[in-house]
Design an enzyme around this catalytic site. Sequence first.
Site, PDB file in Angstrom:
ATOM      1  N   ASP A 191       0.849  -1.183   0.000  1.00  0.00           N
ATOM      2  CA  ASP A 191       0.000   0.000   0.000  1.00  0.00           C
ATOM      3  C   ASP A 191       0.890   1.239   0.000  1.00  0.00           C
ATOM      4  O   ASP A 191       1.555   1.525   0.986  1.00  0.00           O
ATOM      5  CB  ASP A 191      -0.895  -0.004   1.239  1.00  0.00           C
ATOM      6  CG  ASP A 191      -1.773   1.228   1.334  1.00  0.00           C
ATOM      7  OD1 ASP A 191      -1.869   1.974   0.338  1.00  0.00           O
ATOM      8  OD2 ASP A 191      -2.375   1.448   2.410  1.00  0.00           O
ATOM      9  N   HIS A 193      -0.414   4.247  -0.476  1.00  0.00           N
ATOM     10  CA  HIS A 193      -1.233   5.268   0.193  1.00  0.00           C
ATOM     11  C   HIS A 193      -1.271   6.598  -0.556  1.00  0.00           C
ATOM     12  O   HIS A 193      -1.218   7.668   0.059  1.00  0.00           O
ATOM     13  CB  HIS A 193      -0.702   5.484   1.619  1.00  0.00           C
ATOM     14  CG  HIS A 193      -1.780   5.564   2.650  1.00  0.00           C
ATOM     15  ND1 HIS A 193      -2.023   6.700   3.389  1.00  0.00           N
ATOM     16  CD2 HIS A 193      -2.674   4.645   3.071  1.00  0.00           C
ATOM     17  CE1 HIS A 193      -3.021   6.474   4.229  1.00  0.00           C
ATOM     18  NE2 HIS A 193      -3.441   5.226   4.055  1.00  0.00           N
ATOM     19  N   GLU A 217      -1.563  -1.372  -3.898  1.00  0.00           N
ATOM     20  CA  GLU A 217      -2.760  -0.671  -3.432  1.00  0.00           C
ATOM     21  C   GLU A 217      -2.557   0.839  -3.498  1.00  0.00           C
ATOM     22  O   GLU A 217      -1.538   1.355  -3.017  1.00  0.00           O
ATOM     23  CB  GLU A 217      -3.064  -1.096  -1.990  1.00  0.00           C
ATOM     24  CG  GLU A 217      -4.261  -0.386  -1.378  1.00  0.00           C
ATOM     25  CD  GLU A 217      -4.474  -0.750   0.071  1.00  0.00           C
ATOM     26  OE1 GLU A 217      -5.240  -0.027   0.744  1.00  0.00           O
ATOM     27  OE2 GLU A 217      -3.896  -1.748   0.542  1.00  0.00           O
ATOM     28  N   GLU A 243     -10.738   2.418  -1.124  1.00  0.00           N
ATOM     29  CA  GLU A 243     -11.056   2.578   0.294  1.00  0.00           C
ATOM     30  C   GLU A 243     -11.644   3.951   0.600  1.00  0.00           C
ATOM     31  O   GLU A 243     -12.342   4.111   1.604  1.00  0.00           O
ATOM     32  CB  GLU A 243      -9.814   2.347   1.156  1.00  0.00           C
ATOM     33  CG  GLU A 243      -8.704   3.355   0.982  1.00  0.00           C
ATOM     34  CD  GLU A 243      -7.448   2.963   1.745  1.00  0.00           C
ATOM     35  OE1 GLU A 243      -6.872   3.836   2.416  1.00  0.00           O
ATOM     36  OE2 GLU A 243      -7.055   1.794   1.668  1.00  0.00           O
ATOM     37  N   HIS A 293     -11.419  -2.714   3.222  1.00  0.00           N
ATOM     38  CA  HIS A 293     -10.645  -1.815   4.088  1.00  0.00           C
ATOM     39  C   HIS A 293     -11.213  -1.900   5.498  1.00  0.00           C
ATOM     40  O   HIS A 293     -12.428  -1.853   5.685  1.00  0.00           O
ATOM     41  CB  HIS A 293     -10.779  -0.395   3.529  1.00  0.00           C
ATOM     42  CG  HIS A 293      -9.920   0.626   4.188  1.00  0.00           C
ATOM     43  ND1 HIS A 293     -10.432   1.796   4.731  1.00  0.00           N
ATOM     44  CD2 HIS A 293      -8.578   0.691   4.354  1.00  0.00           C
ATOM     45  CE1 HIS A 293      -9.440   2.531   5.209  1.00  0.00           C
ATOM     46  NE2 HIS A 293      -8.307   1.883   4.999  1.00  0.00           N
TER      47      HIS A 293
END
Length: 386
Positions: A191, A193, A217, A243, A293
């Site tokens: 991830d 982010h 991700e 998410e 999530h």
Amino acid sequence: MKIKDIKVFPVNIAGRSQLNVKIETDNGIYGWGASGITGRELAVIGAIDHYRPLLIGKDPRQIGAIWQDLYRGQYFEGGRVLTAAISAIDIALHDVKGKALGVPVYELLGGKQRDYVECFASLRFSSKEELIERAKILIKEGWQMLRLAPAEYEEGKYNSIFEPRESIAIIAEWLTDLRKEVGFKPTIGIDYHHRLSVPETVSFLQRMPVGTLDFIEEPIRDESPEVYQELRKMVDVPFAIGEEFASKWQYLPYIEKNITQYARIDVCNVGGITEAIKVANMAEAHYIDLLPHNPIGPICTAATIHLAAASPNFTWLEEMNTPVENPGLDDINYYPVQPKLEGNRYKVSDQPGLGIEFNEELALKEGFKPVETPRLVRKDGSFTNW
């Protein structure tokens, strides 16, 4: 049965903030829900204050009609804050209805399709040694799906330094070494982010041998599905996106254009269980699996377990509490009744409703102080995504 009141309980647990919502009815049945926007609880409470007089006196069992009213009732529809409020209300309404009928929530969604909900381990790391050590512990303990969360930048400061190009060079090397250490049996994703740009994402993935990662991700921000679609053409690693999405309409281009291969649905952000099951059905039609999530607390966990139980295209549920990390967001003092991990999975409960209880007296006693999420800046002082 009529809605009597809607109460909000913002709390600080383990250094983070959570917002739980309780719907009370005139026959004594109540339900719990949660909002997914961490750090903006006061804004969500404001939205719920608007919704409260609209809901008092309504039949809580008419969940779909209530959802339509809350989402479409004002001229300015949707938005993440309003949908986070709707999510909390919707989850609580499902809890009420399940209890009223004496059945688990998944029975309201077509019944369960599995007895257990498998989880993936969220593995945070700040060095190669920590990454490999923690990964080996998790694999030994039976966790065969690891979602990596790099934190090689200096943590603990409000404005830590993060340089994307420096990060991808380091992390690509560490992941290549990790795969050599653990082999190809574990499923491994990362991830980022939203911290990368399109060219940075491409460079990152090109720096590793094929098969190092099973998915990436949220590498870039998600406001533009057109940009994500172009990135999809440039790389051969599956994406896990969604998410932050606050409706089925936000998901629509990512599903219909097959941009994402995993739907990172957050039942506390997307519009509650009512909206989540619609997204799950859309994803099923495109052979896209659910990878929910779940970073906040036990109410989100419980609601997502019911969604997962009823969805044929579910894969793994995010789990923060693992043998290598336990942030304490599931504090038993606040959540005396909650889903319990059995190894790396949750047993699907047969309790009526969600199967969750929250200690509202403790929440009122301890009070609440808003907590901001961390910030990252580049070396030149400019803001970048955390």
